[in-house]
Scaffold this motif. Structure first.
Motif, PDB file in Angstrom:
ATOM      1  N   SER A 183      -1.393 -10.805  -1.640  1.00  0.00           N
ATOM      2  CA  SER A 183      -2.112  -9.895  -0.742  1.00  0.00           C
ATOM      3  C   SER A 183      -1.616  -8.463  -0.894  1.00  0.00           C
ATOM      4  O   SER A 183      -2.397  -7.510  -0.846  1.00  0.00           O
ATOM      5  CB  SER A 183      -1.955 -10.360   0.706  1.00  0.00           C
ATOM      6  OG  SER A 183      -0.587 -10.341   1.096  1.00  0.00           O
ATOM      7  N   LEU A 184      -0.302  -8.311  -1.096  1.00  0.00           N
ATOM      8  CA  LEU A 184       0.238  -6.977  -1.315  1.00  0.00           C
ATOM      9  C   LEU A 184      -0.251  -6.402  -2.642  1.00  0.00           C
ATOM     10  O   LEU A 184      -0.503  -5.198  -2.751  1.00  0.00           O
ATOM     11  CB  LEU A 184       1.763  -7.021  -1.284  1.00  0.00           C
ATOM     12  CG  LEU A 184       2.479  -5.681  -1.530  1.00  0.00           C
ATOM     13  CD1 LEU A 184       2.040  -4.633  -0.517  1.00  0.00           C
ATOM     14  CD2 LEU A 184       3.990  -5.858  -1.497  1.00  0.00           C
ATOM     15  N   GLN A 193      -3.170  -6.898  -4.019  1.00  0.00           N
ATOM     16  CA  GLN A 193      -4.532  -6.408  -3.813  1.00  0.00           C
ATOM     17  C   GLN A 193      -4.528  -5.076  -3.061  1.00  0.00           C
ATOM     18  O   GLN A 193      -5.271  -4.155  -3.411  1.00  0.00           O
ATOM     19  CB  GLN A 193      -5.339  -7.446  -3.039  1.00  0.00           C
ATOM     20  CG  GLN A 193      -6.810  -7.078  -2.869  1.00  0.00           C
ATOM     21  CD  GLN A 193      -7.583  -8.184  -2.173  1.00  0.00           C
ATOM     22  OE1 GLN A 193      -7.022  -9.225  -1.845  1.00  0.00           O
ATOM     23  NE2 GLN A 193      -8.862  -7.953  -1.954  1.00  0.00           N
ATOM     24  N   GLU A 194      -3.679  -4.961  -2.060  1.00  0.00           N
ATOM     25  CA  GLU A 194      -3.600  -3.713  -1.301  1.00  0.00           C
ATOM     26  C   GLU A 194      -3.056  -2.577  -2.166  1.00  0.00           C
ATOM     27  O   GLU A 194      -3.536  -1.442  -2.095  1.00  0.00           O
ATOM     28  CB  GLU A 194      -2.713  -3.902  -0.068  1.00  0.00           C
ATOM     29  CG  GLU A 194      -2.638  -2.657   0.805  1.00  0.00           C
ATOM     30  CD  GLU A 194      -1.746  -2.852   2.018  1.00  0.00           C
ATOM     31  OE1 GLU A 194      -1.576  -1.881   2.784  1.00  0.00           O
ATOM     32  OE2 GLU A 194      -1.214  -3.974   2.200  1.00  0.00           O
ATOM     33  N   ALA A 195      -2.065  -2.891  -2.992  1.00  0.00           N
ATOM     34  CA  ALA A 195      -1.497  -1.871  -3.883  1.00  0.00           C
ATOM     35  C   ALA A 195      -2.532  -1.374  -4.877  1.00  0.00           C
ATOM     36  O   ALA A 195      -2.580  -0.178  -5.212  1.00  0.00           O
ATOM     37  CB  ALA A 195      -0.284  -2.447  -4.615  1.00  0.00           C
ATOM     38  N   GLU A 211      -5.832  -1.226  -4.410  1.00  0.00           N
ATOM     39  CA  GLU A 211      -6.761  -0.353  -3.694  1.00  0.00           C
ATOM     40  C   GLU A 211      -6.117   0.987  -3.362  1.00  0.00           C
ATOM     41  O   GLU A 211      -6.754   2.042  -3.449  1.00  0.00           O
ATOM     42  CB  GLU A 211      -7.240  -1.051  -2.417  1.00  0.00           C
ATOM     43  CG  GLU A 211      -8.382  -0.338  -1.710  1.00  0.00           C
ATOM     44  CD  GLU A 211      -9.663  -0.326  -2.531  1.00  0.00           C
ATOM     45  OE1 GLU A 211     -10.484   0.586  -2.312  1.00  0.00           O
ATOM     46  OE2 GLU A 211      -9.816  -1.214  -3.399  1.00  0.00           O
ATOM     47  N   PHE A 212      -4.858   0.941  -2.979  1.00  0.00           N
ATOM     48  CA  PHE A 212      -4.120   2.169  -2.664  1.00  0.00           C
ATOM     49  C   PHE A 212      -4.046   3.084  -3.881  1.00  0.00           C
ATOM     50  O   PHE A 212      -4.297   4.298  -3.791  1.00  0.00           O
ATOM     51  CB  PHE A 212      -2.719   1.801  -2.181  1.00  0.00           C
ATOM     52  CG  PHE A 212      -1.840   2.981  -1.883  1.00  0.00           C
ATOM     53  CD1 PHE A 212      -1.947   3.668  -0.689  1.00  0.00           C
ATOM     54  CD2 PHE A 212      -0.888   3.393  -2.815  1.00  0.00           C
ATOM     55  CE1 PHE A 212      -1.119   4.759  -0.416  1.00  0.00           C
ATOM     56  CE2 PHE A 212      -0.059   4.479  -2.550  1.00  0.00           C
ATOM     57  CZ  PHE A 212      -0.179   5.154  -1.349  1.00  0.00           C
ATOM     58  N   THR A 262      -9.030   7.182   4.092  1.00  0.00           N
ATOM     59  CA  THR A 262      -8.238   5.947   4.076  1.00  0.00           C
ATOM     60  C   THR A 262      -6.755   6.255   3.926  1.00  0.00           C
ATOM     61  O   THR A 262      -5.902   5.692   4.642  1.00  0.00           O
ATOM     62  CB  THR A 262      -8.706   5.043   2.923  1.00  0.00           C
ATOM     63  OG1 THR A 262     -10.084   4.717   3.094  1.00  0.00           O
ATOM     64  CG2 THR A 262      -7.884   3.768   2.879  1.00  0.00           C
ATOM     65  N   HIS A 288      -4.620   5.225   7.273  1.00  0.00           N
ATOM     66  CA  HIS A 288      -3.890   3.972   7.121  1.00  0.00           C
ATOM     67  C   HIS A 288      -2.455   4.174   6.654  1.00  0.00           C
ATOM     68  O   HIS A 288      -1.577   3.351   6.952  1.00  0.00           O
ATOM     69  CB  HIS A 288      -4.615   3.054   6.134  1.00  0.00           C
ATOM     70  CG  HIS A 288      -5.927   2.552   6.665  1.00  0.00           C
ATOM     71  ND1 HIS A 288      -6.669   1.583   6.043  1.00  0.00           N
ATOM     72  CD2 HIS A 288      -6.627   2.893   7.766  1.00  0.00           C
ATOM     73  CE1 HIS A 288      -7.772   1.334   6.733  1.00  0.00           C
ATOM     74  NE2 HIS A 288      -7.759   2.136   7.778  1.00  0.00           N
ATOM     75  N   TYR A 289      -2.220   5.243   5.881  1.00  0.00           N
ATOM     76  CA  TYR A 289      -0.887   5.410   5.283  1.00  0.00           C
ATOM     77  C   TYR A 289      -0.215   6.717   5.695  1.00  0.00           C
ATOM     78  O   TYR A 289       0.807   7.083   5.131  1.00  0.00           O
ATOM     79  CB  TYR A 289      -1.000   5.334   3.752  1.00  0.00           C
ATOM     80  CG  TYR A 289      -1.575   4.029   3.277  1.00  0.00           C
ATOM     81  CD1 TYR A 289      -0.809   2.873   3.249  1.00  0.00           C
ATOM     82  CD2 TYR A 289      -2.905   3.941   2.883  1.00  0.00           C
ATOM     83  CE1 TYR A 289      -1.341   1.665   2.828  1.00  0.00           C
ATOM     84  CE2 TYR A 289      -3.461   2.736   2.464  1.00  0.00           C
ATOM     85  CZ  TYR A 289      -2.668   1.603   2.444  1.00  0.00           C
ATOM     86  OH  TYR A 289      -3.201   0.410   2.032  1.00  0.00           O
TER      87      TYR A 289
END
Length: 638
Positions: A223-224, A226-228, A230-231, A255, A259-260
Motif C-alpha cells: 500500500s505504501l 502505491q502511495e509513493a 502517486e506522490f 494534493t 495531504h502532505y
C-alpha cells in the motif's frame, strides 16, 4: 574490525571529515580487498574534488569493468575534468534500452522492452572496453541488483550530459528520457528535460503518462508503494509546462499541499509562481517568489522568475538592491549576473545589460533566461538581424519551448517579412496554442495581410484565454486595441467604438487610443464627437501630428455639416438675404461640393502616426517604442 572501520568511515563522511574518511577507508580496503570498499574510498576522493586520484583508484583493479557503480563514478570524473570523449568511451554510446520499464506492466510490475539478441556475457564490454547492449531477456531486469539498475540510469543521464556539452541535443534528449524510463526516481535526468525545455508541452505530458511509477517499491508494504508512486507522479507533474493542462497541475499541487503539507515548499511555490507568470498575473507571481526568497535568500532556481516579475512591474529599486547583493555574495553564479543585466535593461542601459547577459550565458551555456535576455537587448535597439541570430541560437538550445520561435516571428514582423513571420509563429503555435501573446502576434500578421476576419478571431481568442487566466488588466490592453483597429478596418464601427471605450475606461491616457477613437467617430459621421475626443488626445500630446490632422478634418466636416444644416433650415421667403445670397452664389456651392467630396473620399488608412507600444515577454526583460505604421496596430503583448 571491518564493521568498526565501516562505521568509523561513515561517521567521518557524515561530519565532512574527509581526511579521516580517506585514512580509515584505505585501511579497510587493505584488509578486505572488497570492490564496495574500494568504491566508497573512491567516493570520498570524489567528494574532495580529487577526480584524477579517483580515476586512478578505480582503474587500479579494473573496477570500472566489473561494477556499474564504479563505471558511473569514473565517467563522472571525466566529465568534471572536461574530458567528454573519454567519458563517452567509458559509458559507451548506446543506452541499455532493454532495461526500460513500461507503464501498466501487470502483476510483475516490471515488463521489459526487448531490443537485441546478444549474449549477456559478450555484451558487457568489447575488447576495447566499449560497452554494448546486453541480452534482452524478460527476466534480466529482475536479475539486476537495484543499485546496478540505478547506476545504469545514472550512466544514461551522464551520457546525455556529454551529448548536451557537444550540442547534440536530440541525442541528449533520448538519453535523459531513457534514464527516467529505466529508473523513474532519476530526477536529475527528468529535471534536465524540463529545465532545458527539450520537449514540447504535449510531449511532456505524453512522456509522464508513459512512465512506470508502479516500479517504485517500498519493501514489505504494497500500500505504501502505491502511495509513493502517486506522490512521485504528482511531484513530477508540478514540473511540467503550465500551458498545456493547468487543471491537472492544480490537482497535483492541491494534493501535495493538503495531504502532505507541502503548500509552503519552495519547489511547489515555484511551480505555482510559474503558472501565475505564464498567465500574466505578475503581482501574484512576485508575491510567491518573494515569500520563498524571504526564507531562502539564495534560492537560485526561483531567481529568474523573481527577476522577470520585478521587471514586468518596473520595480527598479528592488532589482538594484538584489543585483548588488548577489554580485557581492555569489559572483560564481550565472543568476547573479542575470540580475545585473536585467537591472541595466530596466534602466535602458542596453550595452551594459548585453555585457552581463553574455557573461551569464558563458558561465552556463544552457542558461535559458540569459540567452533570451541577450537577444532582447538587440531587439530593444532595433538591431533586428543580431536579434534574429541570438533568438535562433536560443531556439536551437531550447527546442521544446515556443518562446524563441515567437520572438523570431516578432522580429520578422517588424521587418515586414510577413511570410517568415507567419512561418515562425506557426511553428510556435504547433508547440503551444494557448499563449495569448502568440495569438496576438498571429492576429497582427493576419491584419497586415488584410485577412481581417482571421485577425479578429485571433484577437478575440487571445482575449478569451487572458480572461480565462485572470490576467492583469494592463497586460491585455494592447490586444484590445488591436481588436478595435481590426473591427474598424472591417467596417464594424460601433463594435470598434465599444472596444476603444473599454480601453479608455481602464484609465489609459494614450494619445494614440484617443486618436483612434476620434477616427472611428469621424468615419461614423459623428464629427462633433470626434472633435471632442481629438481635443483629449492633444491635451495628452499637444504636438501629436495625427491628432492634429484628424482634428482639422473633423472641424472641416463639422463646419460642412453645420452649413448644410443651415441651408436646409433657411426660410424661402425674402428677409434672409445673406443666406439666400450664399445659396445663389455658385462659388459657395462649388466649395461646398468639394468639401463633401473630400470628406466622403477621405481614406482612414492613409492617416499615419506614432504610438508608443509596450512589449512584455513571458521570459522577460524588454520594453521598446517604435513606429506602429499605417494601421496603428500594436504587434506585441498578450
Amino acid at each position: 574490525m571491518e564493521k568498526y572501520l565501516r562505521e568509523w568511515r561513515q561517521d567521518a563522511v557524515n561530519k565532512h571529515q574527509y581526511d579521516t574518511a580517506i585514512f580509515v577507508a584505505d585501511k579497510l580496503l587493505a584488509i578486505t580487498g572488497d570492490d564496495q570498499d574500494a568504491f566508497w574510498l573512491a567516493q570520498v576522493h570524489f567528494s574532495t574534488g580529487n577526480y584524477n586520484r579517483t580515476q586512478s583508484l578505480l582503474a587500479r583493479g579494473k573496477l570500472s569493468d566489473r561494477n556499474p557503480q564504479c563505471r558511473y563514478l569514473a565517467a563522472h570524473c571525466s566529465i568534471k575534468l572536461g574530458k567528454i570523449e573519454e567519458a563517452l568511451q567509458t559509458l559507451g554510446e548506446k543506452n541499455p534500452s532493454h532495461l526500460v520499464s513500461v507503464a501498466g506492466s501487470g502483476s510483475a510490475r516490471q515488463k521489459l522492452r526487448h531490443v537485441d539478441t546478444n549474449s549477456r556475457a559478450g555484451a558487457r564490454h568489447n575488447k576495447s572496453g566499449a560497452r554494448n547492449e546486453r541480452l534482452p531477456t524478460s527476466e534480466e531486469r529482475d536479475r539486476e541488483e537495484v543499485d546496478n539498475i540505478k547506476s545504469e540510469a545514472g550512466m544514461c543521464y551522464l551520457r546525455g550530459v556529454c551529448y548536451a556539452k557537444q550540442n547534440s541535443f536530440d541525442r541528449a534528449k533520448e538519453c535523459y528520457k531513457t534514464a527516467v524510463q529505466i529508473d523513474v526516481q532519476c530526477f536529475e535526468a527528468f529535471d534536465a528535460l524540463m529545465a532545458n525545455s527539450l520537449m514540447s508541452p504535449k510531449e511532456e505530458w505524453t512522456f509522464i503518462e508513459s512512465l512506470n511509477f508502479d516500479s517504485i517499491t517500498a519493501p514489505g508494504n504494497s500500500s505504501l508503494s502505491q502511495e509513493a508512486a502517486e506522490f512521485t507522479k504528482n511531484l513530477y507533474t508540478t514540473r511540467l509546462s503550465k500551458y498545456a493542462k493547468p487543471e491537472e497541475f492544480a490537482n497535483a499541487t492541491d494534493t501535495l499541499s493538503t495531504h502532505y503539507r507541502l503548500g509552503s515548499n519552495p519547489d511547489i511555490l515555484l511551480s505555482k509562481a510559474d503558472l501565475m507568470f505564464t498567465q500574466c498575473r505578475f503581482r501574484e507571481a512576485l508575491a510567491l517568489t518573494s515569500s520563498v526568497l524571504a526564507k531562502d535568500q539564495y534560492n537560485f532556481s526561483i531567481l529568474p522568475l523573481h527577476l522577470a516579475s520585478l521587471y514586468e512591474l518596473s520595480q527598479t529599486n528592488a532589482l538594484f538592491l538584489l543585483a548588488h547583493d548577489l554580485a557581492d555574495t555569489n559572483p560564481n553564479e550565472p543568476g547573479s549576473w542575470l540580475a545585473v543585466g536585467i537591472y541595466y535593461l530596466s534602466t535602458n542601459r542596453i550595452a551594459e545589460a548585453r555585457r552581463y547577459f553574455s557573461k551569464a550565458s558563458m558561465m552556463d551555456p544552457h542558461f535559458g533566461p540569459a540567452w533570451i535576455g541577450f537577444a532582447h537587448t538587440f531587439a530593444a535597439e532595433g538591431e533586428h538581424d543580431q536579434a534574429i541570430s541570438a533568438y535562433s541560437t536560443a531556439a536551437r538550445l531550447f527546442q521544446g519551448t515556443h518562446l524563441p520561435q515567437l520572438f523570431l516571428g516578432m522580429q520578422n514582423l517588424q521587418l515586414s517579412n510577413l511570410s517568415l513571420a507567419r512561418e515562425y509563429l506557426s511553428t510556435a503555435y504547433s508547440l503551444c496554442d494557448t499563449d495569448p501573446l502568440l495569438l496576438n502576434e498571429m492576429g497582427v500578421v493576419a491584419f497586415h495581410s488584410t485577412d481581417l476576419s482571421a485577425a479578429i478571431k485571433l484577437f478575440q481568442k487571445a482575449l478569451g484565454y487572458s480572461q480565462q487566466n485572470e490576467a492583469d488588466p494592463d497586460s491585455i490592453i494592447p490586444t484590445r486595441i488591436n481588436l478595435a483597429h481590426a473591427l474598424r478596418r472591417d467596417g464594424a464601427l460601433e463594435e470598434a467604438l465599444r472596444v476603444f471605450e473599454e480601453v479608455l475606461r481602464h484609465g489609459v491616457k494614450d494619445p494614440g487610443v484617443f486618436t483612434a477613437k476620434g477616427l472611428v467617430l469621424l468615419e461614423a459621421g459623428r464629427s462633433w464627437d470626434a472633435v471632442t475626443v481629438l481635443h483629449e488626445a492633444l491635451a495628452v500630446a499637444p504636438q501629436d501630428p495625427m491628432a492634429t490632422d484628424l482634428l482639422n478634418r473633423a472641424l472641416e466636416a463639422n463646419e460642412t455639416d453645420s452649413a448644410v444644416f443651415m441651408l436646409e433650415a433657411a426660410p424661402s421667403q425674402n428677409g434672409m438675404g445673406l443666406i439666400e445670397d450664399e445659396v445663389d452664389d455658385p462659388v459657395f456651392e462649388e466649395a461646398l461640393k468639394r468639401r463633401k467630396n473630400a470628406l466622403r473620399d477621405m481614406e482612414p488608412n492613409r492617416v499615419a502616426g506614432r504610438r508608443g507600444r509596450r512589449r512584455r515577454y513571458a521570459a522577460g526583460f524588454v520594453e521598446e517604442e517604435s513606429d506602429v505604421g499605417e494601421s496603428m496596430v500594436v504587434d506585441s503583448d498578450g
